[in-house]
Design an enzyme around this catalytic site. Sequence first.
Site, PDB file in Angstrom:
ATOM      1  N   GLY A 277      -3.089   4.034   8.069  1.00  0.00           N
ATOM      2  CA  GLY A 277      -2.041   3.027   8.082  1.00  0.00           C
ATOM      3  C   GLY A 277      -1.504   2.872   9.494  1.00  0.00           C
TER       4      GLY A 277
ATOM      5  N   MET B  54      -9.542   7.451   0.154  1.00  0.00           N
ATOM      6  CA  MET B  54     -10.381   7.765   1.324  1.00  0.00           C
ATOM      7  C   MET B  54     -11.013   9.134   1.126  1.00  0.00           C
ATOM      8  SD  MET B  54      -7.830   6.588   4.382  1.00  0.00           S
ATOM      9  CE  MET B  54      -6.856   5.087   4.283  1.00  0.00           C
TER      10      MET B  54
ATOM     11  N   GLY C 178      -4.437  -4.542   6.586  1.00  0.00           N
ATOM     12  CA  GLY C 178      -4.412  -3.856   7.874  1.00  0.00           C
ATOM     13  C   GLY C 178      -3.574  -4.586   8.901  1.00  0.00           C
TER      14      GLY C 178
ATOM     15  N   GLY D  85       1.288  -1.809   4.269  1.00  0.00           N
ATOM     16  CA  GLY D  85       1.735  -0.435   4.057  1.00  0.00           C
ATOM     17  C   GLY D  85       2.952  -0.118   4.902  1.00  0.00           C
TER      18      GLY D  85
ATOM     19  N   SER E 206       0.846  -1.200   0.000  1.00  0.00           N
ATOM     20  CA  SER E 206       0.000   0.000   0.000  1.00  0.00           C
ATOM     21  C   SER E 206       0.877   1.243   0.000  1.00  0.00           C
ATOM     22  CB  SER E 206      -0.893   0.009   1.234  1.00  0.00           C
ATOM     23  OG  SER E 206      -1.407   1.321   1.409  1.00  0.00           O
TER      24      SER E 206
ATOM     25  N   GLY F 262      -9.046   3.501   7.361  1.00  0.00           N
ATOM     26  CA  GLY F 262      -8.882   4.946   7.520  1.00  0.00           C
ATOM     27  C   GLY F 262      -7.447   5.388   7.741  1.00  0.00           C
TER      28      GLY F 262
HETATM   29  C1  DX5 Z   1      -6.266   1.137   5.841  1.00  0.00           C
HETATM   30  C2  DX5 Z   1      -5.864   0.917   4.404  1.00  0.00           C
HETATM   31  C3  DX5 Z   1      -4.667   0.053   4.297  1.00  0.00           C
HETATM   32  C4  DX5 Z   1      -3.439   0.631   4.938  1.00  0.00           C
HETATM   33  C5  DX5 Z   1      -2.697  -0.486   5.556  1.00  0.00           C
HETATM   34  O1  DX5 Z   1      -7.452   1.826   5.916  1.00  0.00           O
HETATM   35  O2  DX5 Z   1      -6.898   0.323   3.655  1.00  0.00           O
HETATM   36  O3  DX5 Z   1      -4.416  -0.353   2.974  1.00  0.00           O
HETATM   37  O4  DX5 Z   1      -2.589   1.287   4.043  1.00  0.00           O
HETATM   38  O5  DX5 Z   1      -1.644   0.014   6.311  1.00  0.00           O
HETATM   39  P1  DX5 Z   1      -0.854  -0.902   7.311  1.00  0.00           P
HETATM   40  O6  DX5 Z   1      -0.277  -2.046   6.524  1.00  0.00           O
HETATM   41  O7  DX5 Z   1       0.189   0.007   7.845  1.00  0.00           O
HETATM   42  O8  DX5 Z   1      -1.813  -1.374   8.360  1.00  0.00           O
END
Ligand code: DX5
Length: 223
Positions: free
Chosen positions: A146, A39, A178, A199, A10, A144
């Site tokens: 990372g 978002m 997530g 992410g 991500s 919402g």
């Molecule tokens: C959260 C997003 C994810 C986010 C994940 O709302 O949909 O794609 O980037 O981030 P990490 O891997 O840091 O939890």
Amino acid sequence: MSERVLMAPSILSADFMDLGAAVRLIQDGGADFIHVDVMDGHFVPNLTIGPPVVKALKRVATVPLDVHLMIDNADSAVGWYLDAGADLVTVHAEACDHLHRVVQTIRGAGARAGVSLNPGTPVEALRDIIGEVDLVLIMSVNPGFGGQSFIPRSVDRVRRLAALCVEEGVAPLIQVDGGIDPTTAPLVASTGARCLVAGSAVFCQSDPISAMNSIREAAERVL
Ligand code: DX5
Ligand code: ZN
């Protein structure tokens, strides 16, 4: 050879001043998708990017753009993302008035269609759409932001989704998003996930490619 786990890093956690470099780096390093988090400040509290940025990303992407729409009114906005070059569009079941129609629109444009569920939505809600989609995304955090912590119950949600797929005789790609890192990745891979979004565990690390590969290897080890 054992089954592969696909990686969808991500770019939410990448350097927004240099998104092109982040995309080039991670796709050259073996990413299977580029996961793009959209978002709108309504469906989720945060606000990120829209169709013009997706269009710009498309110019550098050599792997499919996996566009995760965390937006209200996906029914009316989905066409913008298809026009911008999204290869896979995932919408939230909670955010669509007419989920079946949205999925048909995505597939009708030649893209792959995904449906996502928030942690509080029962997996069973997908029974009547699951035969129409290419991917199901189980959110393992509340969407919402990372960098949030993985919700442990997600492991069992993936297991129940995989069972639902067997009951319905279909095999969409099961994606989890997530809090995915080398510790949580094997948990969801062992119950059926075959595509992992990560992410912060990729782009907040000093070597994003080896970080991504560590997650994939940890997941594939349990298959
Ligand atoms: C959260 C997003 C994810 C986010 C994940 O709302 O949909 O794609 O980037 O981030 P990490 O891997 O840091 O939890
Ligand atoms: Zn996402």
